[in-house]
Design a protein around this motif. Structure first.
Motif, PDB file in Angstrom:
ATOM      1  N   GLN A  62      60.867  50.856  46.410  1.00 36.30           N
ATOM      2  CA  GLN A  62      61.751  50.793  47.579  1.00 36.30           C
ATOM      3  C   GLN A  62      63.015  51.619  47.335  1.00 36.30           C
ATOM      4  O   GLN A  62      63.493  52.323  48.232  1.00 36.30           O
ATOM      5  CB  GLN A  62      62.112  49.340  47.896  1.00 36.30           C
ATOM      6  CG  GLN A  62      63.153  49.161  48.990  1.00 36.30           C
ATOM      7  CD  GLN A  62      62.712  49.706  50.349  1.00 36.30           C
ATOM      8  OE1 GLN A  62      61.556  50.067  50.541  1.00 36.30           O
ATOM      9  NE2 GLN A  62      63.635  49.760  51.293  1.00 36.30           N
ATOM     10  N   ARG A  65      62.217  55.210  47.812  1.00 33.80           N
ATOM     11  CA  ARG A  65      62.076  55.551  49.229  1.00 33.80           C
ATOM     12  C   ARG A  65      63.448  55.741  49.878  1.00 33.80           C
ATOM     13  O   ARG A  65      63.658  56.676  50.658  1.00 33.80           O
ATOM     14  CB  ARG A  65      61.291  54.464  49.962  1.00 33.80           C
ATOM     15  CG  ARG A  65      59.783  54.525  49.753  1.00 33.80           C
ATOM     16  CD  ARG A  65      59.039  53.613  50.710  1.00 33.80           C
ATOM     17  NE  ARG A  65      59.240  52.212  50.387  1.00 33.80           N
ATOM     18  CZ  ARG A  65      58.469  51.517  49.557  1.00 33.80           C
ATOM     19  NH1 ARG A  65      57.440  52.107  48.955  1.00 33.80           N
ATOM     20  NH2 ARG A  65      58.705  50.248  49.323  1.00 33.80           N
ATOM     21  N   LEU A  66      64.378  54.856  49.563  1.00 36.93           N
ATOM     22  CA  LEU A  66      65.722  54.961  50.129  1.00 36.93           C
ATOM     23  C   LEU A  66      66.404  56.258  49.719  1.00 36.93           C
ATOM     24  O   LEU A  66      67.124  56.883  50.515  1.00 36.93           O
ATOM     25  CB  LEU A  66      66.571  53.763  49.692  1.00 36.93           C
ATOM     26  CG  LEU A  66      66.190  52.402  50.273  1.00 36.93           C
ATOM     27  CD1 LEU A  66      67.002  51.298  49.616  1.00 36.93           C
ATOM     28  CD2 LEU A  66      66.397  52.387  51.787  1.00 36.93           C
ATOM     29  N   SER A  69      66.270  59.828  51.647  1.00 36.81           N
ATOM     30  CA  SER A  69      67.037  60.128  52.857  1.00 36.81           C
ATOM     31  C   SER A  69      68.540  60.046  52.582  1.00 36.81           C
ATOM     32  O   SER A  69      69.052  58.972  52.243  1.00 36.81           O
ATOM     33  CB  SER A  69      66.673  59.141  53.967  1.00 36.81           C
ATOM     34  OG  SER A  69      67.501  59.334  55.084  1.00 36.81           O
ATOM     35  N   SER A  71      70.872  59.837  54.591  1.00 30.86           N
ATOM     36  CA  SER A  71      71.490  58.882  55.508  1.00 30.86           C
ATOM     37  C   SER A  71      71.384  57.447  55.000  1.00 30.86           C
ATOM     38  O   SER A  71      72.088  56.553  55.499  1.00 30.86           O
ATOM     39  CB  SER A  71      70.849  58.984  56.895  1.00 30.86           C
ATOM     40  OG  SER A  71      69.480  58.593  56.856  1.00 30.86           O
ATOM     41  N   LYS A  72      70.514  57.224  54.008  1.00 30.85           N
ATOM     42  CA  LYS A  72      70.342  55.871  53.469  1.00 30.85           C
ATOM     43  C   LYS A  72      70.936  55.724  52.068  1.00 30.85           C
ATOM     44  O   LYS A  72      70.631  54.769  51.353  1.00 30.85           O
ATOM     45  CB  LYS A  72      68.852  55.513  53.440  1.00 30.85           C
ATOM     46  CG  LYS A  72      68.232  55.400  54.825  1.00 30.85           C
ATOM     47  CD  LYS A  72      66.780  54.944  54.759  1.00 30.85           C
ATOM     48  CE  LYS A  72      66.203  54.787  56.166  1.00 30.85           C
ATOM     49  NZ  LYS A  72      64.792  54.335  56.131  1.00 30.85           N
ATOM     50  N   GLN A  73      71.809  56.669  51.706  1.00 27.18           N
ATOM     51  CA  GLN A  73      72.393  56.631  50.363  1.00 27.18           C
ATOM     52  C   GLN A  73      73.217  55.365  50.140  1.00 27.18           C
ATOM     53  O   GLN A  73      73.124  54.730  49.092  1.00 27.18           O
ATOM     54  CB  GLN A  73      73.271  57.867  50.137  1.00 27.18           C
ATOM     55  CG  GLN A  73      73.810  57.986  48.716  1.00 27.18           C
ATOM     56  CD  GLN A  73      74.467  59.340  48.497  1.00 27.18           C
ATOM     57  OE1 GLN A  73      73.865  60.373  48.770  1.00 27.18           O
ATOM     58  NE2 GLN A  73      75.696  59.333  48.013  1.00 27.18           N
ATOM     59  N   GLU A  75      72.832  52.537  51.593  1.00 30.29           N
ATOM     60  CA  GLU A  75      71.880  51.429  51.501  1.00 30.29           C
ATOM     61  C   GLU A  75      71.251  51.398  50.111  1.00 30.29           C
ATOM     62  O   GLU A  75      71.032  50.319  49.539  1.00 30.29           O
ATOM     63  CB  GLU A  75      70.801  51.576  52.569  1.00 30.29           C
ATOM     64  CG  GLU A  75      69.830  50.405  52.636  1.00 30.29           C
ATOM     65  CD  GLU A  75      68.795  50.570  53.739  1.00 30.29           C
ATOM     66  OE1 GLU A  75      67.812  49.779  53.739  1.00 30.29           O
ATOM     67  OE2 GLU A  75      68.939  51.465  54.599  1.00 30.29           O
ATOM     68  N   ALA A  76      70.991  52.580  49.554  1.00 30.55           N
ATOM     69  CA  ALA A  76      70.408  52.659  48.214  1.00 30.55           C
ATOM     70  C   ALA A  76      71.365  52.121  47.165  1.00 30.55           C
ATOM     71  O   ALA A  76      70.960  51.412  46.232  1.00 30.55           O
ATOM     72  CB  ALA A  76      70.029  54.102  47.894  1.00 30.55           C
ATOM     73  N   TYR A  79      71.401  48.362  47.519  1.00 30.35           N
ATOM     74  CA  TYR A  79      70.110  47.818  47.103  1.00 30.35           C
ATOM     75  C   TYR A  79      69.991  47.797  45.583  1.00 30.35           C
ATOM     76  O   TYR A  79      69.537  46.808  44.998  1.00 30.35           O
ATOM     77  CB  TYR A  79      68.987  48.652  47.709  1.00 30.35           C
ATOM     78  CG  TYR A  79      67.599  48.121  47.406  1.00 30.35           C
ATOM     79  CD1 TYR A  79      67.040  47.113  48.180  1.00 30.35           C
ATOM     80  CD2 TYR A  79      66.857  48.630  46.344  1.00 30.35           C
ATOM     81  CE1 TYR A  79      65.771  46.611  47.909  1.00 30.35           C
ATOM     82  CE2 TYR A  79      65.586  48.138  46.063  1.00 30.35           C
ATOM     83  CZ  TYR A  79      65.059  47.132  46.845  1.00 30.35           C
ATOM     84  OH  TYR A  79      63.800  46.635  46.568  1.00 30.35           O
ATOM     85  N   SER A 155      78.705  54.962  49.783  1.00 25.46           N
ATOM     86  CA  SER A 155      77.713  55.924  49.311  1.00 25.46           C
ATOM     87  C   SER A 155      77.905  56.286  47.844  1.00 25.46           C
ATOM     88  O   SER A 155      77.164  57.121  47.312  1.00 25.46           O
ATOM     89  CB  SER A 155      77.764  57.187  50.178  1.00 25.46           C
ATOM     90  OG  SER A 155      77.387  56.894  51.513  1.00 25.46           O
TER      91      SER A 155
END
Length: 320
Positions: A62, A65-66, A69, A71-73, A75-76, A79, A155
């Motif tokens: 997971q 996968r994050l 992208s 734009s999902k830094q 979130e990574a 996470y 980020s």
């Protein structure tokens, strides 16, 4: 003075531009051995072990996968900090290094947002010494600024300033939160980069950490390279080592090792080099051996920058 006389902004860019490797880190045998359960018994029943492995793999996948992208830094980052304890040390290390790669890759795009004239002007009025992105969020009512600051912070970046410009750097001190879960060489790498981030070596083309700290960092980088020659981050640390080796003999534009007019060596700089040699063992350190030779040629030339001294330091730093 070509290679080591950069402005503070260029010096910061040098740190930011240290190349990244994207492969898996070298896992040393001692670090890869599974830990036995207390009492020396089996770690878990086969089914439970299989479930634990599957879960760790799911968490790791997971994260990967994050990271695909930009734009999902953010979130990574969140996470990883929440879930890294659930994976193996090897997986945790890959997660941290891949995140660092992503943060480096996306840094320019983030800085482009901060380099806009209106943002720089607002930061000039807003930012005071000691402020970070979190404190700046609370100090402004500008919703667009709040969003920008929060996005950068989440980020994995922090704000810095040099020569009147405000810019982002990677927030290595934040990685201390996950340091315990990675393998030993990356623990040390995080510590090295945390020190570089908290106290950048240069400000406004001057050596901001002092001559003594420069020698300590050179020795720390050298020790890392001796202990972990095959580390995934050996290249980055080698770049830092070379930087401090050069600083030790050249200084920087506004902190030169030799006075521009008199060509006389800086007494504090020389004293710091002498102290490092006296405290250490040049027979066991390539850095100290080079510094010892530098001091000897200095002594021979009455502490003046002569062609002989120039020839020595060029050869010692590979700056010829």
């Amino acid at each position: 003075m070509k290679k080591w006389t950069k402005s503070a902004a260029a010096a910061a860019a040098l740190i930011a531009a240290i190349s990244l490797q994207t492969g898996a880190p070298a896992v040393h045998a001692a670090e890869a051995v599974p830990q036995a359960a207390p009492g020396g018994g089996p770690t878990t029943a086969p089914a439970a072990a299989s479930a634990k492995t599957a879960h760790a793999n799911a968490v790791f996948n997971q994260m990967m996968r994050l990271l695909k992208s930009p734009s999902k830094q953010a979130e990574a980052v969140a996470y990883m900090e929440k879930n890294i304890y659930q994976v193996t040390p090897w997986q945790a290390t890959i997660m941290v290094l891949k995140l660092e790669n992503a943060e480096k890759a996306n840094l320019d795009a983030w800085n482009d947002k901060f380099y806009r004239d209106n943002v720089q002007q607002k930061l000039t009025k807003l930012m005071k010494q000691g402020d970070d992105l979190t404190s700046l969020i609370s100090k402004t009512n500008d919703k667009s600024l709040k969003t920008l600051f929060a996005g950068a912070r989440d980020s994995g970046y922090r704000i810095d300033t040099a020569e009147g410009m405000f810019y982002l750097v990677l927030d290595y001190p934040r990685l201390q939160k996950v340091r315990a879960y990675v393998i030993n060489d990356i623990k040390s790498y995080i510590d090295i980069m945390t020190a570089e981030t908290k106290s950048p070596f240069a400000r406004d083309a001057a050596l901001s950490v002092g001559w003594t700290e420069a020698t300590k960092r050179a020795l720390s980088d050298e020790a890392f390279l001796k202990s972990y020659p095959t580390s995934n981050r050996a290249t980055q640390v080698k770049s830092l080592y070379n930087l401090y080796l050069g600083v030790s003999m050249y200084g920087l534009n506004n902190t030169p090792m030799f006075d521009y007019d008199t060509k006389k060596v800086d007494p504090e700089g020389k004293a710091a080099l002498q102290a490092a040699v006296q405290k250490g063992d040049p027979s066991k350190s390539a850095y100290l051996k080079k510094i010892k030779g530098f001091l000897e040629v200095l002594e021979k030339n009455h502490d003046m920058l002569t062609p002989e001294v120039e020839k020595y330091r060029k050869a010692a730093t590979g700056n010829s």
